[in-house]
Scaffold this motif. Structure first.
Motif, PDB file in Angstrom:
ATOM      1  N   UNK A   1      56.037  67.605  43.168  1.00 39.22           N
ATOM      2  CA  UNK A   1      54.648  67.438  43.390  1.00 39.22           C
ATOM      3  C   UNK A   1      54.607  68.458  44.637  1.00 39.22           C
ATOM      4  N   UNK A   2      54.434  69.784  44.293  1.00 40.99           N
ATOM      5  CA  UNK A   2      54.488  70.848  45.139  1.00 40.99           C
ATOM      6  C   UNK A   2      53.112  70.958  45.835  1.00 40.99           C
TER       7      UNK A   2
ATOM      8  N   UNK B   1      57.437  65.744  49.788  1.00 42.05           N
ATOM      9  CA  UNK B   1      57.028  66.937  49.386  1.00 42.05           C
ATOM     10  C   UNK B   1      56.596  67.941  50.478  1.00 42.05           C
ATOM     11  N   UNK B   2      56.960  68.996  50.628  1.00 42.27           N
ATOM     12  CA  UNK B   2      56.907  70.069  51.634  1.00 42.27           C
ATOM     13  C   UNK B   2      55.534  70.395  52.231  1.00 42.27           C
ATOM     14  N   UNK B   3      54.364  69.952  51.296  1.00 43.55           N
ATOM     15  CA  UNK B   3      53.171  70.398  51.545  1.00 43.55           C
ATOM     16  C   UNK B   3      52.266  69.201  52.274  1.00 43.55           C
ATOM     17  N   UNK B   4      52.769  68.115  52.502  1.00 44.77           N
ATOM     18  CA  UNK B   4      52.024  67.227  52.975  1.00 44.77           C
ATOM     19  C   UNK B   4      51.404  67.442  54.357  1.00 44.77           C
ATOM     20  N   UNK B   5      50.106  66.838  54.367  1.00 46.66           N
ATOM     21  CA  UNK B   5      49.058  66.935  55.587  1.00 46.66           C
ATOM     22  C   UNK B   5      49.142  65.689  56.223  1.00 46.66           C
ATOM     23  N   UNK B   6      49.338  64.740  55.286  1.00 45.75           N
ATOM     24  CA  UNK B   6      48.832  63.304  55.703  1.00 45.75           C
ATOM     25  C   UNK B   6      49.793  62.418  55.180  1.00 45.75           C
ATOM     26  N   UNK B   7      50.637  61.570  56.051  1.00 53.68           N
ATOM     27  CA  UNK B   7      51.616  60.660  55.191  1.00 53.68           C
ATOM     28  C   UNK B   7      51.369  59.331  55.954  1.00 53.68           C
TER      29      UNK B   7
ATOM     30  N   UNK C   1      60.955  64.338  58.041  1.00 53.17           N
ATOM     31  CA  UNK C   1      59.517  65.203  58.502  1.00 53.17           C
ATOM     32  C   UNK C   1      59.817  66.474  58.953  1.00 53.17           C
ATOM     33  N   UNK C   2      60.968  66.543  59.415  1.00 53.22           N
ATOM     34  CA  UNK C   2      61.032  67.884  60.209  1.00 53.22           C
ATOM     35  C   UNK C   2      60.732  68.995  59.495  1.00 53.22           C
ATOM     36  N   UNK C   3      61.040  69.123  58.163  1.00 53.81           N
ATOM     37  CA  UNK C   3      60.559  70.400  57.213  1.00 53.81           C
ATOM     38  C   UNK C   3      59.095  70.646  56.898  1.00 53.81           C
ATOM     39  N   UNK C   4      58.406  69.485  57.073  1.00 56.03           N
ATOM     40  CA  UNK C   4      56.932  69.408  56.737  1.00 56.03           C
ATOM     41  C   UNK C   4      56.181  69.853  57.651  1.00 56.03           C
ATOM     42  N   UNK C   5      56.131  71.361  57.385  1.00 52.78           N
ATOM     43  CA  UNK C   5      55.467  72.312  58.463  1.00 52.78           C
ATOM     44  C   UNK C   5      53.938  72.101  58.360  1.00 52.78           C
ATOM     45  N   UNK C   6      53.373  71.465  57.556  1.00 56.64           N
ATOM     46  CA  UNK C   6      51.866  71.461  57.388  1.00 56.64           C
ATOM     47  C   UNK C   6      51.412  70.108  57.718  1.00 56.64           C
TER      48      UNK C   6
END
Length: 225
Positions: free
Chosen positions: A94-95, A114-120, A137-142
Motif C-alpha cells: 500500500x504505497x 507503509x512509508x507514506x503514512x501521515x496519520x496512524x 515509526x522511524x522511517x515514516x518521514x511524512x
C-alpha cells in the motif's frame, strides 16, 4: 441498513454475500460499518478502492492477502473491531496509504507500516514496547499525527522529525531522557514540528527530567509533581 435480495436468507454469513450488497460502495469508497450479519474478516474490495471504512464490526485478523491487490488505498479505518493479529506484509503493497486507523482493537504488536503514512492511530489497544519494532515509526518521514494512547507501552518509541502531534496518554511509561524527544547533549538542537505531546496518565514524573524538553516549543502534558 442492509437490503438483501429476495432469494438471499436473512441469516446468510457476511462472507457469502457480495461486498457491495453488505456495504455502501461509492466511487473509490467502501463503507462497511456495523454490518449485519456480522463481518468477521476484511471483505473483497473493488480494485479501485481508495477509502475503506469498516468500523465497529467483528473483524479479528488482517491477513497479507486482504489488501494485496488494492494498491489504490489511501485510507483504512478499522476502528472498534476485534483485531488481535496483523500478518507480516499485510500493508506492504500500500504505497499510497496515508491514514491508518486501528483504534479500539486488541493488538499486542504492530506490523511494518507503509512509508507514506501521515496519520496512524492505535489508541485503545494492548500494545507493549516489545510489540513495537524499534524502527516502526522511524522511517515514516511524512508522519504527522501519531496516536498510541491507552495502551501498555513502557517507553516512548522513536519519533520521526515530521511528527507534530503524539499522544501517549494512559500507558506504563516510567522514564524519559534527553534522547526521547531531543538530541542528547546538543543544546542547539530545536524540534520545531513537534507541538503537542501527551504523557498524562503515565507513572513518569516529568519534573525529574527538565533537560529532556529543551528542544520543544512547549512542555509535554503530564505529571510534574
Amino acid at each position: 441498513m442492509v437490503f438483501l435480495p429476495a432469494d438471499e436468507p436473512d441469516d446468510a454469513p457476511a462472507s457469502e454475500l457480495p461486498t457491495c450488497l453488505l456495504c455502501v460502495c461509492l466511487t473509490g469508497s467502501v463503507y462497511c460499518e456495523e454490518v449485519v450479519p456480522e463481518m468477521t474478516a476484511v471483505p473483497t474490495l473493488p480494485k479501485e478502492t481508495a477509502y475503506f471504512y469498516a468500523r465497529y464490526n467483528k473483524i479479528n485478523k488482517i491477513t497479507n492477502k486482504d489488501f494485496a491487490e488494492i494498491v489504490t488505498l489511501k485510507r483504512i479505518d478499522l476502528t472498534g473491531n476485534l483485531i488481535s493479529e496483523i500478518q507480516d506484509g499485510a500493508f506492504s503493497k500500500l504505497t499510497l496509504l496515508e491514514e491508518l486507523n486501528l483504534a479500539e482493537n486488541h493488538l499486542v504488536k504492530l506490523p511494518m507500516l507503509p512509508g507514506k503514512l501521515t496519520t496512524f492511530n492505535a489508541n485503545h489497544n494492548q500494545l507493549k514496547t516489545k510489540g513495537v519494532k524499534a524502527n516502526a515509526f522511524k522511517k515514516l518521514r511524512q508522519l504527522v499525527n501519531l496516536f498510541l494512547g491507552d495502551n501498555k507501552l513502557e517507553a516512548v518509541p522513536v519519533i520521526p522529525e515530521s511528527v507534530r502531534i503524539i499522544h501517549l496518554q494512559n500507558n506504563n511509561i516510567t522514564d524519559v531522557t534527553s534522547e526521547t524527544f531531543c538530541n542528547g547533549n546538543n543544546t542547539y538542537y530545536v524540534r520545531p514540528n513537534l507541538i503537542e505531546v501527551r504523557l498524562d496518565g503515565n507513572p513518569v514524573l516529568l519534573s525529574k527530567s527538565p533537560d529532556s524538553f529543551t528542544c520543544l516549543k512547549s512542555l509535554p502534558v503530564g505529571q510534574y509533581r
